[in-house]
Design a protein around this motif. Structure first.
Motif, PDB file in Angstrom:
ATOM      1  N   VAL B  74      -2.998  -2.595   4.383  1.00  0.00           N
ATOM      2  CA  VAL B  74      -3.220  -1.105   4.947  1.00  0.00           C
ATOM      3  C   VAL B  74      -1.685  -0.812   5.407  1.00  0.00           C
ATOM      4  CG1 VAL B  74      -4.048   0.275   6.745  1.00  0.00           C
ATOM      5  CG2 VAL B  74      -5.475  -1.636   5.737  1.00  0.00           C
ATOM      6  N   ALA B  75      -1.551   0.631   4.956  1.00  0.00           N
ATOM      7  CA  ALA B  75      -0.028   1.378   5.296  1.00  0.00           C
ATOM      8  C   ALA B  75       0.140   1.136   6.475  1.00  0.00           C
ATOM      9  CB  ALA B  75      -0.343   2.560   4.529  1.00  0.00           C
ATOM     10  N   GLN B  76       1.339   0.851   7.224  1.00  0.00           N
ATOM     11  CA  GLN B  76       1.696   0.999   8.464  1.00  0.00           C
ATOM     12  C   GLN B  76       2.789   1.925   8.811  1.00  0.00           C
ATOM     13  OE1 GLN B  76      -0.131  -0.816  10.808  1.00  0.00           O
ATOM     14  NE2 GLN B  76      -1.273  -2.085   9.231  1.00  0.00           N
ATOM     15  N   ASP B  77       2.888   2.508  10.112  1.00  0.00           N
ATOM     16  CA  ASP B  77       4.011   3.366  10.325  1.00  0.00           C
ATOM     17  C   ASP B  77       5.270   2.597  10.219  1.00  0.00           C
ATOM     18  OD1 ASP B  77       4.249   6.068  10.593  1.00  0.00           O
ATOM     19  OD2 ASP B  77       3.953   6.042  12.779  1.00  0.00           O
ATOM     20  N   GLY B  78       6.418   3.075   9.461  1.00  0.00           N
ATOM     21  CA  GLY B  78       7.498   2.754   9.289  1.00  0.00           C
ATOM     22  C   GLY B  78       7.836   1.542   8.335  1.00  0.00           C
ATOM     23  N   GLN B  79       6.688   1.111   7.719  1.00  0.00           N
ATOM     24  CA  GLN B  79       6.782   0.075   6.748  1.00  0.00           C
ATOM     25  C   GLN B  79       7.666   0.487   5.452  1.00  0.00           C
ATOM     26  OE1 GLN B  79       3.052  -0.686   5.114  1.00  0.00           O
ATOM     27  NE2 GLN B  79       2.772  -2.719   5.738  1.00  0.00           N
ATOM     28  N   VAL B  80       8.551  -0.655   5.133  1.00  0.00           N
ATOM     29  CA  VAL B  80       9.288  -0.435   3.962  1.00  0.00           C
ATOM     30  C   VAL B  80       8.612  -1.593   2.980  1.00  0.00           C
ATOM     31  CG1 VAL B  80      11.689  -0.588   2.976  1.00  0.00           C
ATOM     32  CG2 VAL B  80      11.359  -0.146   5.377  1.00  0.00           C
TER      33      VAL B  80
END
Lengths: 166, 546
Positions: B74-80
């Motif tokens: 799941v996409a998380q905030d600030g993920q690169v």
């Protein structure tokens, strides 16, 4: 620009002899009679040596059991720039995909050899062959049986020992 | 996502250097797809659960100890996220090499060739040459029943088909048998897929050529087909489909995603109901004259004579027989012509109805409806009443003795005798095929079927859906709205007739309040609901009631 007429000065008729020119010509003719290095090919007793990449009428390769190698993938009618190949694919009783109809209109064909180049199973080939005369025009549409019967040599589109021409 | 009126929460992340903002809970694969980055995937399908077992969607996430499957991460905030880092590409290359260890690479004879995901991904990311020397395992093929054939050798074990039958069709007939390289998809003993009315979808979702359609087998090469967005004409659900055509014939139907109508799916009945579009023996030129006096002619002549005849009979009683296989534009133009010509006493259509509906349990919006024609609801909105029996025959009481104007569009009148329309003052037959019952027609006009023109249908949800032209019309056949619109405009004397489909639709919107507010361009390929869809369908349903 004014048109100028150049008048050729020729000897009058009856005041010249053609003997010298005739003898010169005859000597050349007689020289050729005795010289064996003529370029004339004594066809059909002598057959010309065709280049390995000569692209003539087609031939379909067959398996040892007589089935055509073609799997009716449809690449050759697609790539054919002259649109001369008609193909209808199907399945035989052993579940092998094969061409129910495979026809090449050799009149339409431009002998580019792209069908051979594109064939993934090396089934259709252009041939090193040029004697295609027929009595009727419809005989120039080669069907699958005809293509399988052809037994002339096939074209080498590339050198097998150097496939990338390196 | 809970719909509690608040703005949905979003997360911002970086994928391949691009800033992406997605709703909370989105997977990395979906987030990447939204940014135009395709991550390879087999087991993930937007309409199914994601078991993350195929291992080809692995991407690098900064801070994670190893590569992550993007379909379930799941996409998380600030993920690169890097989908194309050296490590990810190297890993995926390795995975594809494993897939090819036992894959037969029989692309020249595989029906999926050209739309195969294994072909695409290996070409894009895989190794140039294989390194496996061992003989490949061979399963041969298995007839699953229905329209589905299974080639075990080609299977990549993504289990999309197993999950479709379980989660969407609600009929878990497929399963994985054995393990490791011996694993195959199989049915339970000899149960098969026979009788499963949505099983054709497993062929669509199979990413490789393991599940193929028997009906399409060896018919055409997938890469050689033209795709046209259209609407299924099998029933009044109006599933969004693509018509796959070649040689000016429809070769197959494939569902087109529309979450408002059919999701990713369509039923087998609709999938197989396209042969009528290809039916040969079409009317190719206009004809005039009754019975033995009939002669082929051209459009200019026939329209001039028909116009003159309609002028003579002005004010006569008009009976209109339409067909729900024709788009709204044609039916509206038919109605407009009838109104301009005289007093319309009846507008009817006949259409077959199935005994019951066939819903898809996993996608409740999709139901194979009872009405087996695409525009029954559109015809209802345009003032046409259902007539005849549930097989689309009978009815038409009093039409035989009718002595006014008789206009027939699309209904082939198969059950009618050669005496049909004998007493009519003017009998105009517009259709795709000549019919014995059209022997008394004064004018026989060739019109195009829905695949040969663009237009709109109204489905059972009250949704107006556009379809595009997929085929060239035969001979001089023209869309019905073009022919009828020209006649109606000439009779009514109100300006030039529409010359394009959007103009025909605009004329329809202007004439029929039920379509108010709709714009042809806004409909797009996804369609739009009628302004008062609920009321409109209820009204149409009321009219349809026997």
């Amino acid at each position: 620009m004014a048109i100028s007429v150049k008048v050729m000065k020729r000897p009058e008729a009856g005041r010249t002899s053609y003997m010298r020119a005739t003898l010169k010509g005859m000597s050349l003719t007689l020289k050729h009679m005795v010289r064996p290095d003529s370029v004339t090919l004594e066809y059909p007793e002598e057959q010309p040596a065709l280049h390995p990449r000569w692209r003539g009428t087609h031939r379909m390769e067959v398996h040892a059991d007589g089935r055509p190698k073609c799997v009716a993938c449809g690449l050759c009618p697609t790539v054919c720039p002259a649109n001369c190949i008609r193909l209808v694919g199907g399945e035989d009783d052993q579940g092998n995909r094969y061409p129910i109809v495979y026809e090449i209109d050799e009149f339409r064909c431009i002998f580019c050899g792209m069908c051979q180049e594109v064939c993934p199973v090396e089934a259709i080939h252009v041939g090193r062959h040029f004697e295609n005369a027929e009595y009727t025009r419809d005989r120039f549409v080669y069907d699958l049986d005809r293509l399988m019967e052809q037994d002339h040599a096939t074209t080498l589109l590339w050198d097998p020992s150097d496939p990338r021409s390196e | 996502m809970p719909d509690n009126g608040r703005k949905p929460e979003t997360v911002a992340l970086t994928i391949d250097g691009r800033e992406v903002v997605v709703p909370k809970g989105t997977s990395l694969l979906q987030a990447a797809a939204g940014a135009g980055i395709e991550v390879p995937h087999y087991c993930y399908h937007p309409g199914l659960s994601a078991p993350a077992q195929c291992r080809v969607c692995l991407v690098e996430v900064e801070g994670a100890p190893k590569l992550q499957p993007s379909c379930v991460t799941v996409a998380q905030d600030g993920q690169v996220v890097r989908t194309d880092s050296d490590e990810a590409l190297e890993m995926r290359k390795g995975v594809f090499e494993f897939y090819l260890v036992n894959h037969p690479l029989d692309c020249p004879i595989c029906d999926m060739s050209g739309e195969c995901k294994l072909q695409d991904y290996v070409f894009a990311e895989g190794r140039e040459h294989g390194r496996a020397h061992e003989p490949k395992r061979v399963f041969g093929r298995d007839d699953f029943g229905g329209d589905v054939l299974y080639y075990g050798d080609r299977c990549v074990m993504c289990t999309r088909c197993v999950r479709f039958m379980e989660e969407v069709a609600g009929d878990p007939r497929l399963t994985v048998v054995e393990r490791g390289s011996r694993a195959v998809i199989d049915t339970f003993f000899d149960q098969g897929l026979e009788g499963a009315s949505f099983a054709g979808n497993v062929v669509d979702i199979c990413p490789v050529g393991a599940l193929v359609s028997k009906e399409f087998l060896h018919k055409a090469r997938a890469w050689d087909l033209d795709h046209t967005p259209s609407v299924c004409a099998g029933c009044s659900q109006g599933c969004n489909v693509e018509l796959h055509t070649r040689d000016n014939l429809v070769q197959r139907l494939k569902p087109r995603e529309n979450q408002e109508v059919n999701g990713h799916w369509m039923c087998d009945y609709g999938r197989e109901s396209y042969e009528w579009i290809n039916r040969p023996g079409r009317l190719e030129s206009p004809q005039a004259g009754r019975g033995s006096r009939r002669k082929p002619t051209d459009w200019r002549d026939v329209l001039g004579r028909l116009h003159a005849r309609l002028q003579e009979l002005r004010g006569a009683e008009v009976i209109v027989i339409g067909s729900p296989l024709w788009p709204n534009e044609g039916l509206a133009a038919l109605d407009a012509l009838a109104q301009a010509a005289g007093q319309v006493s009846r507008r009817v259509f006949r259409s077959p109805r199935a005994q019951d509906e066939d819903p898809l349990p996993g996608f409740p919006l999709l139901i194979r409806r009872r009405d087996l024609a695409p525009n029954v609801d559109g015809a209802g909105l345009l003032g046409f009443d259902r007539d005849g029996s549930d097989v689309g025959e009978g009815g038409l009481d009093g039409v035989a003795a009718h002595d006014g104007i008789l206009l027939v569009l699309g209904d082939e009148l198969r059950d009618q005798s050669e005496e049909f329309g004998a007493s009519a003052a003017l009998f105009v037959y517009l259709g795709t095929h000549d019919s014995p019952a059209a022997a008394n027609a004064d004018f026989v006009l060739p019109v195009t079927n829905f695949a040969e023109q663009e237009g709109t249908f109204v489905n059972a949800q009250g949704r107006v859906q556009r379809f595009q032209q997929a085929l060239r019309p035969p001979g001089t056949a023209r869309p019905a709205w073009l022919v009828l619109g020209a006649l109606a405009a000439a009779l009514a004397g109100n300006g030039p007739p529409p010359s394009r489909a959007d103009g025909a639709f605009a004329a329809l919107v202007a004439a029929h309040p039920a379509f108010a507010g709709l714009d042809y361009d806004v409909l797009g390929v996804a369609g739009a609901p009628l302004a008062d869809a609920g009321a409109a369908t209820a009204a149409a349903a009321g009219q349809r009631a026997p």
